[in-house]
Design a protein around this motif. Structure first.
Motif, short mmCIF file in Angstrom:
data_model
loop_
_atom_site.label_atom_id
_atom_site.label_comp_id
_atom_site.label_asym_id
_atom_site.label_seq_id
_atom_site.Cartn_x
_atom_site.Cartn_y
_atom_site.Cartn_z
N TYR A 1 0.82 -1.21 0.00
CA TYR A 1 0.00 0.00 0.00
C TYR A 1 0.86 1.26 0.00
N SER B 1 2.60 1.62 -3.48
CA SER B 1 1.62 1.89 -4.54
C SER B 1 1.10 3.31 -4.46
N GLU B 2 1.20 3.92 -3.28
CA GLU B 2 0.74 5.30 -3.11
C GLU B 2 1.88 6.31 -3.20
N ALA C 1 -2.33 -2.56 5.92
CA ALA C 1 -2.99 -1.62 5.01
C ALA C 1 -3.40 -0.34 5.73
#
Length: 556
Positions: A249, A252-253, A542
């Motif tokens: 997470y 990916s951000e 997450a």
């Protein structure tokens, strides 16, 4: 064309043999396809295969057989080849009616999958399931494609540790004698002194390997490969399910992210032979495959992994300065740190057995050594899901597995589905109110016996065994953390409102997963009050990323 010793797929069907023959034709280049019309015929054909030196990778059986019930036939096949994967197929007209009974049998581990018989060509959903089962079988059998080869005249504690590391890393590998064809090929490339064992060979590399860390550094590099002045947005300590989820997470951000793992990617979850209750995997998935898929996902988004480097400390930054994460392979500067180092199995504390760790005594599931235990007797100590999964996996190879627990039974510590699977397996015996108190080696220096004591009567019984696997509770790996990171009495890290008010800043508690040090978070099993489940760990991984974003925003 398959070779005479190719692994076989044995199909058993009286009503639709032509359908199964057509569907499995795509596998004939690499597997010996055997189509039979009855359980007895399948039994005889399997016996012939084994006598010829081949084995069976997969049994596929239709429910309606002329000479046996599906239960009797499946038990027959399991007895013949315990390592083979087992599938029951039902035609459309009986699938719904048979599903209820078969679902209960599946939950008890009597077979591995219940599938609908294909009704046409290119039933890829069917073949995805078949592919997963063959993949799972191949991971626990001798792999045909080896990325790394270990060359040594005999198995030792070091070669087993290297093999276990590679297995948990999802790296196909094999161990070979120096006189074998593979061994001689590697020795031709070796330029060092003779007798340097073990040798580890990979494309372009042949090295004398003296430790798992040496191999880990060769494969994954060192933390100080990062530029000394680079400040990372997020450093994750521990790459178990929680840390991997945070890595996916965060990267990916758009956060620059690294993950530092002391042992192998996946942590303890990576040693689970089969997790059947994880959301989205109806046929189950091994811990190694689950965590390696997560690692691949994180790598795709840009996470950098450093494996084999225990974090030795953290120096908290102040006034917005970055935290400094210390390892023996160099320091890393990070604006935020997520601690997901997990837990370690509690030591048994029996000196005679501690001396045999790696030589028959194993902390964890010992998946890498399971194929060595064919025809042997094994003891597993522990009452949790990890112990149950280890017992089921070892029972594919060992003659018998004794599951030893101090409690009276497993009901309060193990998931019901796994209790049923353990209870059904004829090779597994559960010994309640029992503990291991002693053990010793045989003439070869390998574990040969253990003493079991009944905690109620005090009576002691000696067992001849070849392996002892210990999964006896968890201790947090938190001793390396600075004193500023507060922990509970057992050493688990306190976060959020569990922290005492005197540790709050400006009278406000930290965010839910934040520790007593701003910008340092804790997730997964190491966190006080966590659920100790793979799904909850990934959920925390997450969740923590949004808290990391909030902290970074506060830094400006």
């Amino acid at each position: 064309m398959t070779t005479p010793d190719a692994p076989a797929i044995v199909c058993i069907s009286a009503g639709h043999p032509d359908v199964l023959a057509a569907q499995f034709r795509r596998y004939e280049h690499e597997y010996d396809l055997v189509i039979t019309g009855s359980a007895l015929e399948a039994k005889h054909r399997t016996k012939d295969l084994l006598a010829a030196g081949a084995t069976v990778a997969l049994f596929v059986m239709e429910t309606n057989l002329p000479d046996a019930t599906w239960y009797e036939a499946m038990h027959m096949m399991r007895t013949a080849v315990p390592t083979a994967r087992r599938v029951v197929v039902s035609p459309w007209e009986t699938f719904i009616a048979e599903s209820t009974d078969l679902r209960h049998a599946l939950a008890a581990g009597k077979f591995d999958a219940h599938l609908l018989l294909p009704r046409g060509v290119r039933d890829e959903e069917f073949h995805v399931a078949i592919g997963e089962l063959l993949n799972d079988w191949g991971a626990t059998a001798a792999p045909q494609v080896e990325s790394i080869q270990i060359i040594a005249p005999e198995a030792t504690a070091l070669t087993r540790a290297i093999s276990d590391f590679l297995l948990r890393a999802g790296t196909p590998h094999g161990m070979h004698h120096p006189d074998s064809p593979a061994g001689r090929a590697v020795l031709e490339r070796w330029e060092g002194p003779a007798g340097s064992w073990p040798l580890v060979a990979a494309p372009g590399i042949v090295e004398h390997c003296t430790s798992v860390r040496q191999l880990a550094v060769r494969l994954y590099g060192r933390p100080d490969d990062i530029d000394v002045d680079e400040v990372i947005d997020l450093a994750i300590v521990g790459a178990g399910p929680a840390g991997l989820a945070a890595a996916v997470y965060a990267s990916s951000e758009g956060l620059s992210t690294i993950a530092i793992e002391a042992e192998a990617i996946g942590g303890q979850a990576g040693t689970s032979s089969m997790i059947r209750n994880y959301l989205g995997f109806p046929r189950g998935i091994s811990g190694m495959r689950l965590t390696q898929r997560a690692r691949s996902q994180a790598l795709r988004f840009g996470t950098r992994f450093y494996t084999g480097w225990p974090v030795t400390g953290v120096t908290p930054g102040s006034d917005g300065a970055p935290h400094r994460v210390h390892t023996d392979g160099g320091d890393v500067l990070a604006r935020t740190v997520v601690v997901g180092a997990g837990v370690t199995y509690r030591r048994l504390g029996v000196g005679s057995l501690e001396a045999l760790v790696g030589d028959g005594v194993h902390y964890g599931a010992a998946m890498a050594v399971a194929p060595e235990l064919v025809g042997q007797d094994v003891v597993v100590v522990g009452g949790g899901n990890s112990a149950g999964q280890a017992a089921v996996h070892l029972a594919r190879y060992a003659r018998s597995v004794t599951l030893v627990v101090r409690r009276e039974d497993l009901t309060s510590t193990m998931s019901t589905y796994l209790i049923n699977e353990v209870s059904y397996n004829p090779r597994i015996t559960v010994r309640g109110n029992c503990e291991v108190v002693d053990g010793g080696p045989g003439e070869d220096g390998h574990l040969a016996w253990v003493d079991l004591r009944d905690v109620v009567t005090g009576e002691t019984e000696r067992r001849e065994v070849r392996a002892l696997c210990l999964l006896i509770g968890a201790e947090p790996q938190s001793a390396w953390l600075p004193e500023a990171v507060l922990r509970d009495e057992q050493g688990f890290v306190l976060t959020g409102r569990d922290l005492p008010p005197e540790a709050w800043l400006d009278g406000r508690p930290p965010t839910d997963l934040e520790t007593s040090v701003p910008g340092v978070f804790a997730i997964g099993d190491i966190r006080s009050g966590s659920m100790k489940r793979v799904a909850s760990a990934t959920g925390e991984g997450a969740t923590v990323v949004s808290l990391v974003h909030g902290h970074l925003a506060g830094l400006g």
